[in-house]
Design an enzyme around this catalytic site. Structure first.
Site, short mmCIF file in Angstrom:
data_model
loop_
_atom_site.label_atom_id
_atom_site.label_comp_id
_atom_site.label_asym_id
_atom_site.label_seq_id
_atom_site.Cartn_x
_atom_site.Cartn_y
_atom_site.Cartn_z
CG ASP A 70 -0.45 0.00 2.61
OD1 ASP A 70 0.77 -0.64 2.79
OD2 ASP A 70 -0.78 1.08 2.98
CD GLU A 130 4.78 1.32 7.18
OE1 GLU A 130 4.85 1.48 8.06
OE2 GLU A 130 4.27 1.87 6.10
#
Length: 383
Positions: A70, A130
């Site tokens: 991400d 994250e």
């Protein structure tokens, strides 16, 4: 050496802004499956995660690589190229996630491709959570790993640890982080009639003064002194003749291993309640401080892993990396409870910025470093 560029470009072309995956993990899982990895999909909530593992023909340690697919949004400022096109200009790969951290993931996968007959075990812990709240990502995969008996001997997180040149820094720890919101309520009124009102500001200001004038510690080996910083003070009151009904402040404490988050929370509550007994205090501890000290960590994988990584960096770059604990938090704060962990990746000068980029040469050199790490740590060469 395998070339990581094509995979890095394919990953950058997936607009995987948290919590979206946008196909990034499918691209990665396909590349790993082609190398003989067993990929276990581990979605939690709306978040895509997976654990991949390949066992070599000979016994040896278990090395894990942890990363996130991400990315943060590209932002409102115009880029010189499409943020999700994965274009190369003048030897530089540009795109959101280039250095944080799709480039490092591509380098590690390329390193694995170059070492198909490694001893021991290689695994990858990949999350899509994250950059977000980090509740359905690495922490959930770690729970699954514990239950499945998947306990690595050493883990490397591919965060961009180097400030200006590849090979400068290995992160061996991080400070903890505590966020707090303090709300003091009073009674609104006209400034000319203070006896008819209850101004919450003096109580809040007194509490903030006590907090900010207290020295938490003097630091310790490898860590700066813990730091308390105010981030907002707000009354929501543009008028000059109105006593506000409520005053609110937010703060953050970055703390070293001399403290635990719960202890700091108790200290903070005590100080605030001494000056503002009616304050509402909301505290969130996003991570504890930790350090993987090669000289003091009793886990055998720690010293061997750090030595192997340092030798790998020296082999490819000629640099002797320093061991550091500065910067913000990462998923290493969760992984440390499972196994020894450090961070090493690309140069982070442009992470989260417009035109985030990485030199193609750095991608290739990082692949070489990861290849050498596999050799040194898993047993082909001795560290």
């Amino acid at each position: 050496m395998s070339d990581p560029l094509a995979l890095a470009q394919a990953l950058l072309r997936c607009p995987s802004v948290t919590p979206l995956d946008a196909g990034a993990q499918s691209v990665l899982a396909e590349a790993l499956t082609a190398q003989g990895f067993t990929v276990t999909q581990l979605p939690f909530g709306d978040i895509a995660n997976f654990y991949a593992k390949r066992v070599g023909p000979r016994s040896g340690p278990h090395l894990c690589f942890a990363g996130h697919t991400d990315v943060v949004p590209p932002g409102d400022a115009p880029w010189s190229v499409d943020a999700f096109a994965g274009e190369v200009h003048d030897g530089v790969l540009i795109g959101r996630g280039a250095c944080d951290m799709k480039g490092a993931i591509a380098s590690f996968v390329a390193a694995c491709a170059a070492r198909p007959d490694h001893p021991g075990t290689i695994s990858l812990l990949i999350t899509g959570d994250e950059e977000g709240v980090a509740t359905d990502g690495t922490v959930r995969v770690l729970d699954w790993m514990r239950q499945a008996g998947e306990i690595p001997d050493f883990c490397v997180v591919g965060e961009p640890t180097n400030p200006g040149r590849l090979g400068e820094v290995i992160k061996i720890g991080r400070r903890g982080s505590l966020n707090a919101t303090l709300t003091v309520r009073g009674r609104q009124g006209h400034v000319a009639y203070p006896h008819r009102a209850d101004n919450p500001l003096p109580r809040l200001v007194a509490a903030l003064h006590a907090l900010t004038t207290t020295r938490l510690d003097d630091g310790m080996e490898g860590f700066e002194p813990s730091s308390l910083q105010l981030t907002t003070v707000d009354v929501g009151n543009p008028a000059t003749n109105v006593i506000p009904e409520q005053a609110q402040a937010r703060l953050n404490i970055r703390f070293n291993p001399l403290h635990r988050g719960d202890d700091l929370a108790r200290w903070l509550r005590g100080i605030v309640q001494d000056h503002a007994p009616d304050a509402v205090i909301d505290i969130a501890i996003s991570g504890e401080a930790f350090v993987t000290d090669p000289d003091r960590d009793p886990r055998p994988g720690a010293s061997h892993g750090i030595a192997a990584l340092r030798m790998a960096i020296q082999r490819i770059t000629g640099l002797s990396p320093r061991l550091d604990t500065g910067g913000g938090t990462s998923d290493a704060r969760f992984i440390t409870h499972l196994c020894p962990v450090v961070e090493f990746g690309l140069v982070g000068a442009t992470m989260h910025q417009r035109d985030e980029a990485v030199a193609v040469r750095d991608l290739q050199d990082l692949t070489g470093i990861y290849e050498a790490l596999l050799d040194f740590y898993l047993g082909k060469d001795s560290a």
